[in-house]
Design an enzyme around this catalytic site. Sequence first.
Site, short mmCIF file in Angstrom:
data_model
loop_
_atom_site.label_atom_id
_atom_site.label_comp_id
_atom_site.label_asym_id
_atom_site.label_seq_id
_atom_site.Cartn_x
_atom_site.Cartn_y
_atom_site.Cartn_z
N GLU A 129 -2.40 8.43 -2.96
CA GLU A 129 -1.63 8.69 -1.74
C GLU A 129 -0.26 8.03 -1.79
O GLU A 129 0.38 7.86 -0.74
CB GLU A 129 -2.40 8.21 -0.50
N HIS A 152 -3.58 3.09 5.11
CA HIS A 152 -4.39 4.30 5.31
C HIS A 152 -5.86 3.93 5.19
O HIS A 152 -6.25 3.21 4.27
CB HIS A 152 -4.04 5.36 4.27
N HIS A 154 -10.24 5.09 6.73
CA HIS A 154 -11.13 6.12 7.26
C HIS A 154 -12.04 5.54 8.36
O HIS A 154 -13.26 5.47 8.18
CB HIS A 154 -12.04 6.68 6.14
N GLU A 182 -5.53 -2.06 27.35
CA GLU A 182 -4.54 -2.55 26.38
C GLU A 182 -3.96 -1.48 25.47
O GLU A 182 -2.97 -1.74 24.77
CB GLU A 182 -5.21 -3.63 25.50
N HIS A 223 -10.25 13.24 8.28
CA HIS A 223 -10.02 12.39 7.09
C HIS A 223 -9.84 10.92 7.47
O HIS A 223 -10.58 10.07 7.00
CB HIS A 223 -8.80 12.90 6.31
#
Length: 284
Positions: A129, A152, A154, A182, A223
């Site tokens: 990525e 990144h 999951h 919040e 994803h």
Amino acid sequence: MNFDKIKRSITQSVLDVKNAPFVREMRKACANMYRLGWDERNGGNVSYMLDEKELEKYLDTSEYIREIPMGFKAEKLAGKCFLVTGTGKYFKNVDEDPENNLGIIKIAPDGETARLLWGWEDGGRFTSELPAHLMSHMSRLSVDSENRIIMHTHPTNLLAMTFVHDLNEREFTRTLWRMITECMVVFPDGIGVLPWMLCGNNEIGEATAEKMKEFRLVVWANHGIYGAGKTMDEAFGLIETVEKAAELYLKIAHLPVKNTITDAQLKIIADGFGLKAKEGWLDL
Ligand code: 13P
Ligand code: ZN
């Protein structure tokens, strides 16, 4: 005789890269992300733009181990150094084996080659990525010169939510804002959402980077999520808050709701903290 060079190499042999504060931060973040169940197997990747002066305390940034073509152009990042997780590497292993799971790269003057300064000792390379990471760094730096982290991962509940919730980013954000008081304080700027796309290529990188001009959080439907920040804590905290809110949503989505946070109250929160909710995203 170059005394500066000699002095530096003596100091560098004493200072160990894997224990540098920035590598320690990365090791700790990956361990936490794994512990939270966000990063199964090799899921997730993180990139950290380093201060070259700080890095030079640990290694000679003009010397590199090998060059790795990136397959895209990031000219604006030429000369910048990044600590990055490796492709196929398990987050659960990063802390105990940073030399094989992490790498420090310097972007070559051509803007399309990464020079490996440290790490991936087993012949590994940067995350698949990298396009989304470096393109997102460029986007965030264009709106916030202090941005350093792209993360990144999951997260389970957020991912589940993308299966059952409308993917319209305004609606997606509004649902999450209502889950915890919040949330408005943490991400008043909202969340960008991309539909399902194939991952690990330049196309999803470009789409993510486009959203990153506007948002610090970008959801990849079915994803995971991307978060950006000035610090590891900021990026992690954004994602952690979204994930907690998504968990609450999944706990209540099938139940009759008797109390909620109204748009007027969301505005009171934003005003109370001196923040501005994303323009037009509150129905007032
Ligand atoms: P990498 O192992 O290449 O970092 O890929 C993991 C991932 O999460 C892909 O989106
Ligand atoms: Zn992923």
